[in-house]
Write an enzyme that holds these catalytic residues in place. Sequence first.
Site, PDB file in Angstrom:
ATOM      1  N   GLU A  97       0.843  -1.190   0.000  1.00 30.00           N
ATOM      2  CA  GLU A  97       0.000   0.000   0.000  1.00 30.00           C
ATOM      3  C   GLU A  97       0.882   1.246   0.000  1.00 30.00           C
ATOM      4  OE1 GLU A  97      -4.038  -1.731   2.005  1.00 30.00           O
ATOM      5  OE2 GLU A  97      -2.842  -0.389   3.218  1.00 30.00           O
ATOM      6  N   CYS A 110       3.776   8.523   0.293  1.00 33.78           N
ATOM      7  CA  CYS A 110       4.221   7.780   1.479  1.00 33.78           C
ATOM      8  C   CYS A 110       4.525   6.350   1.030  1.00 33.78           C
ATOM      9  CB  CYS A 110       3.100   7.823   2.508  1.00 33.78           C
ATOM     10  SG  CYS A 110       3.437   6.886   3.990  1.00 33.78           S
ATOM     11  N   CYS A 117       5.875  -5.844   9.108  1.00 35.53           N
ATOM     12  CA  CYS A 117       6.900  -5.179   9.896  1.00 35.53           C
ATOM     13  C   CYS A 117       7.196  -6.043  11.122  1.00 35.53           C
ATOM     14  CB  CYS A 117       6.410  -3.802  10.352  1.00 35.53           C
ATOM     15  SG  CYS A 117       7.663  -2.838  11.218  1.00 35.53           S
ATOM     16  N   CYS A 121       5.016  -2.676  17.122  1.00 31.64           N
ATOM     17  CA  CYS A 121       4.555  -1.564  17.961  1.00 31.64           C
ATOM     18  C   CYS A 121       3.069  -1.752  18.274  1.00 31.64           C
ATOM     19  CB  CYS A 121       4.776  -0.234  17.246  1.00 31.64           C
ATOM     20  SG  CYS A 121       6.508   0.090  16.875  1.00 31.64           S
ATOM     21  N   CYS A 124       0.262   0.066  16.028  1.00 35.01           N
ATOM     22  CA  CYS A 124       0.372   0.105  14.566  1.00 35.01           C
ATOM     23  C   CYS A 124      -0.193  -1.157  13.912  1.00 35.01           C
ATOM     24  CB  CYS A 124       1.838   0.280  14.178  1.00 35.01           C
ATOM     25  SG  CYS A 124       2.102   0.316  12.400  1.00 35.01           S
ATOM     26  N   CYS A 353      -1.446   7.294   9.326  1.00 37.08           N
ATOM     27  CA  CYS A 353      -0.290   6.721  10.021  1.00 37.08           C
ATOM     28  C   CYS A 353      -0.722   5.493  10.796  1.00 37.08           C
ATOM     29  CB  CYS A 353       0.270   7.698  11.041  1.00 37.08           C
ATOM     30  SG  CYS A 353       0.792   9.238  10.372  1.00 37.08           S
TER      31      CYS A 353
HETATM   32  N1  SAH Z   1       8.534   2.270  10.985  1.00 34.07           N
HETATM   33  C1  SAH Z   1       8.650   3.673  10.773  1.00 34.07           C
HETATM   34  C2  SAH Z   1       7.724   4.236   9.710  1.00 34.07           C
HETATM   35  C3  SAH Z   1       6.270   3.833   9.711  1.00 34.07           C
HETATM   36  S1  SAH Z   1       5.157   4.574  10.808  1.00 34.07           S
HETATM   37  C4  SAH Z   1       8.466   4.426  12.082  1.00 34.07           C
HETATM   38  O1  SAH Z   1       8.067   3.816  13.068  1.00 34.07           O
HETATM   39  O2  SAH Z   1       8.778   5.613  12.134  1.00 34.07           O
HETATM   40  C5  SAH Z   1       5.088   6.268  10.512  1.00 34.07           C
HETATM   41  C6  SAH Z   1       4.594   7.044  11.734  1.00 34.07           C
HETATM   42  O3  SAH Z   1       3.257   6.687  12.087  1.00 34.07           O
HETATM   43  C7  SAH Z   1       5.446   6.772  12.973  1.00 34.07           C
HETATM   44  O4  SAH Z   1       5.813   7.977  13.587  1.00 34.07           O
HETATM   45  C8  SAH Z   1       4.497   6.007  13.897  1.00 34.07           C
HETATM   46  O5  SAH Z   1       4.825   6.243  15.240  1.00 34.07           O
HETATM   47  C9  SAH Z   1       3.143   6.561  13.490  1.00 34.07           C
HETATM   48  N2  SAH Z   1       2.030   5.670  13.795  1.00 34.07           N
HETATM   49  C10 SAH Z   1       2.017   4.329  13.773  1.00 34.07           C
HETATM   50  N3  SAH Z   1       0.803   3.858  14.128  1.00 34.07           N
HETATM   51  C11 SAH Z   1       0.034   4.934  14.383  1.00 34.07           C
HETATM   52  C12 SAH Z   1      -1.338   5.100  14.777  1.00 34.07           C
HETATM   53  N4  SAH Z   1      -2.146   4.061  14.968  1.00 34.07           N
HETATM   54  N5  SAH Z   1      -1.797   6.366  14.934  1.00 34.07           N
HETATM   55  C13 SAH Z   1      -0.993   7.425  14.709  1.00 34.07           C
HETATM   56  N6  SAH Z   1       0.289   7.322  14.308  1.00 34.07           N
HETATM   57  C14 SAH Z   1       0.805   6.109  14.170  1.00 34.07           C
END
Ligand code: SAH
Length: 374
Positions: A97, A110, A117, A121, A124, A353
């Site tokens: 995506e 993006c 991944c 986290c 996410c 995000c």
């Molecule tokens: N792995 C990388 C890039 C992908 S996430 C990273 O962690 O930076 C891109 C951004 O989205 C990151 O700052 C992450 O903290 C944020 N993010 C992930 N899940 C989210 C969510 N459910 N709501 C808001 N931001 C989120």
Amino acid sequence: MSLPPLEINLKSLSKAQLLEQIVKWGEPKYRAAQIWSWLYQKGITEIDQMTNLSQSFRQMLKTQTWISKAQLKDQIQSEVDRSTKFLFRVAGGEDVETVLMPDGNRLTVCLSSQIGCAMDCAFCATGQMGFFRNLPVDGVVDQFLAIQTKLQENTDEYIRQTKFNNKRKITNVVFMGMGEPLANYQQVVSAIRILTDPDGINLSGRRITVSTVGLAPRIQQLAEEGLGCKLALSLNATTDEIRTRLMPINHRYPIREIMSAVRFWVETTGMPVTFEYVMIRGLNDSLVDAERLCRLVQNIPCKINLIPFNEIEGSDLHRPEERRVERFHRILTQHHRVAPVRYSKGRDIAAACGQLRTIYDQAGTRLSINPVPS
Ligand code: SAH
């Protein structure tokens, strides 16, 4: 079982590797720049379209090489902010995506760097699907090229309805899609070299941002590559206890280590860093957190991006009330450069995000573009 093609995908080669091939083929070196310009500036996908190469060279290329492209399988556009999410099949037969986000004069894409991944986290959706594979460099760059081509053709109803910038050109790239870019380090660095090379896509490094969970040694390595790109660090908490709960990688690289890698980045590149901070109700959104965050980033040239948590399925985390977000934001602005709160784009199409993920059935077939959480 079908065998993998023996021919070389021209887009899998770095410029140095292409040069080497060209010398082997007995052609002049300037052919490398010509081929790159066809591939990355004109976005061609057939060898015969490279009309300034001789017939015989093209014939030879056709027997030994091929050109990958991202196949569009689905797309969906936000009713709210016109961001568009694309589902592509890229080199290696993978579904990814990619999100296009208009914002004033900017048109940001993006990109995804991995299928799934491994960082896991808690907030996410990509993490929930687990890790499948790293994308090769061509799988990363083809996401960009497919969207750029669509913009230029201007035949797409979705895109035509959208008042994107007049030039219809992607202006910015963020590695914030699926995956942890620094865990697929070599391929992501190769992709950035293609994105920034004057014979390649020719984008300024300043318009490319790599976002990371904080793989400290990789941050230092990236600082020394001299790519000119920007760094965003997903901090998301102000104590190791909470950060480890949200981001298991914090066990390996706790806040102190990440901060020292970030300082190294700033000293080596001379560029500030962006701290991303996903705000989650009751976990990291208190006034004490705001103050601790101020202290943590003290003396680091930086900008802070607050991202209120975007809801994902199967998670009991929540977004704080808007009042609380605004209060947190106010405290930070007294001391630091803070971007306007990033109410992520594309929430209504699960493109915001942390919302990108792939849904497979038991046979491993991709079912559909990721549905919107209820
Ligand atoms: N792995 C990388 C890039 C992908 S996430 C990273 O962690 O930076 C891109 C951004 O989205 C990151 O700052 C992450 O903290 C944020 N993010 C992930 N899940 C989210 C969510 N459910 N709501 C808001 N931001 C989120």
